[in-house]
Enzyme design. Structure first.
Site, PDB file in Angstrom:
ATOM      1  N   GLU A 152      38.213  52.968  20.060  1.00  0.00           N
ATOM      2  CA  GLU A 152      39.237  53.989  20.310  1.00  0.00           C
ATOM      3  C   GLU A 152      40.270  53.973  19.188  1.00  0.00           C
ATOM      4  O   GLU A 152      41.004  52.982  19.054  1.00  0.00           O
ATOM      5  CB  GLU A 152      39.938  53.698  21.643  1.00  0.00           C
ATOM      6  N   GLU A 246      43.627  59.035  31.427  1.00  0.00           N
ATOM      7  CA  GLU A 246      44.402  57.796  31.235  1.00  0.00           C
ATOM      8  C   GLU A 246      45.834  58.222  30.933  1.00  0.00           C
ATOM      9  O   GLU A 246      46.168  58.575  29.804  1.00  0.00           O
ATOM     10  CB  GLU A 246      43.830  56.979  30.071  1.00  0.00           C
TER      11      GLU A 246
HETATM   12  C1  LER Z   1      43.874  52.428  25.833  1.00  0.00           C
HETATM   13  O1  LER Z   1      42.807  53.273  26.132  1.00  0.00           O
HETATM   14  C2  LER Z   1      44.892  53.123  25.025  1.00  0.00           C
HETATM   15  O2  LER Z   1      44.867  54.314  24.878  1.00  0.00           O
HETATM   16  C3  LER Z   1      45.942  52.344  24.374  1.00  0.00           C
HETATM   17  O3  LER Z   1      47.132  53.073  24.290  1.00  0.00           O
HETATM   18  C4  LER Z   1      46.124  50.965  24.934  1.00  0.00           C
HETATM   19  O4  LER Z   1      47.309  50.405  24.542  1.00  0.00           O
HETATM   20 MN    MN Z   2      43.162  55.509  25.693  1.00  0.00          MN
END
Ligand code: LER
Ligand code: MN
Length: 277
Positions: A152, A246
């Protein structure tokens, strides 16, 4: 469009997660809201009963598209780029320990902050070498089990390693593993990408999972991101995976989860035919 939302199996410091702990009742709530899946944030697989977790999600007809690992960094300080070799080895071992449950669940393993940051006394070049080496080890261990990993890109305020999708694609080239892809997160892209839709299109089929939040990290629809354009770009790549919420539990967890799915389902009907998974 397949929609999931993050549930942390335990309490955690990371704030942008609507639901934490109390798995059975939270999964029940998530299913009741109409979600298709639940992304599980698991600090350590040793802390969970995988069979029981799978029973809970399948009883509610939910999938588990992804397993988040970042709490091993947030709560324990494990990282692939720590100057201490034992910490780096523990981070690799922890990631590999997620493989059996990921294989059973059909989930990707998310590498977010477990990659770490460039610590004082470490050069960026050295950190990148450690990162590539760790990811190669994890991908090699996951591959025989049919498990994929996603890196990510995370914004500059949280890490100095891989902030944008271009850097993510370069990293994939260096790792050279077919079971490694990217997981863009709209909150981070809003900070780092010149033009979000162009960056998504440039990833082609290397997007294996997707995080969604608005510009303020509230639920989609609460900020100023142009989600019709962003999701059209995502699905134009042929993306078939989940769009996973999220975001901050604001004004409260239930409202955020409800508002998110209502907004995204309404938007889905406006996307061009054939452009949604
Ligand atoms: C986790 O998926 C994320 O987006 C981060 O900001 C974790 O700190
Ligand atoms: Mn994230």
């Amino acid at each position: 469009m397949k929609l999931s939302i993050v549930l942390s199996t335990h309490a955690a410091r990371f704030q942008a997660v609507a639901f934490k702990g109390d798995c059975e009742s939270n999964v029940n709530k998530i299913a009741g809201l109409g979600y298709d899946g639940v992304e599980l944030a698991i600090r350590d697989p040793k802390l969970v009963d995988g069979t029981e977790l799978l029973r809970i999600v399948s009883d509610h007809w939910l999938k588990v598209p992804a397993i988040g690992t970042g709490q091993a960094w947030g709560e324990e300080g494990l990282s692939f780029t720590d100057p201490d070799a034992t910490v780096r080895a523990a981070a690799v071992e922890r990631t590999i320990s997620h493989v059996p449950f990921a294989a059973r669940a059909g989930a990707v393993i998310v590498i977010g902050l477990l990659r770490g940051i460039v610590k004082p006394g470490v050069t960026h070049v050295q950190a990148m070498d450690w990162l590539v080496d760790a990811l190669q080890r994890c991908c090699a261990a996951a591959r025989p089990h049919g498990v994929r990993l996603v890196l990510e890109p995370i914004c500059r305020y949280e890490t100095t390693l891989i902030n944008n999708l271009t850097q993510g694609l370069d990293l994939l080239d260096r790792v050279g593993a077919e079971n490694m892809g990217l997981m863009p997160d709209t909150f981070h892209m809003n900070i780092e990408e010149p033009i979000i839709e162009d960056s998504i299109r440039a990833c082609g089929d290397r997007i294996f999972h997707f995080h969604i939040a608005d510009s303020n990290r509230w639920y989609p629809g609460a900020g100023h991101l142009d989600f019709p354009r962003i999701l059209e770009a995502l699905f134009s790549t042929g993306y078939q995976g989940f769009v996973s919420g999220e975001f901050m539990p604001l004004p409260d967890a239930d409202t955020s989860a409800r508002q998110s799915i209502a907004f995204l389902r309404a938007l889905e009907s406006q996307l061009p035919a054939g452009s949604k998974s």
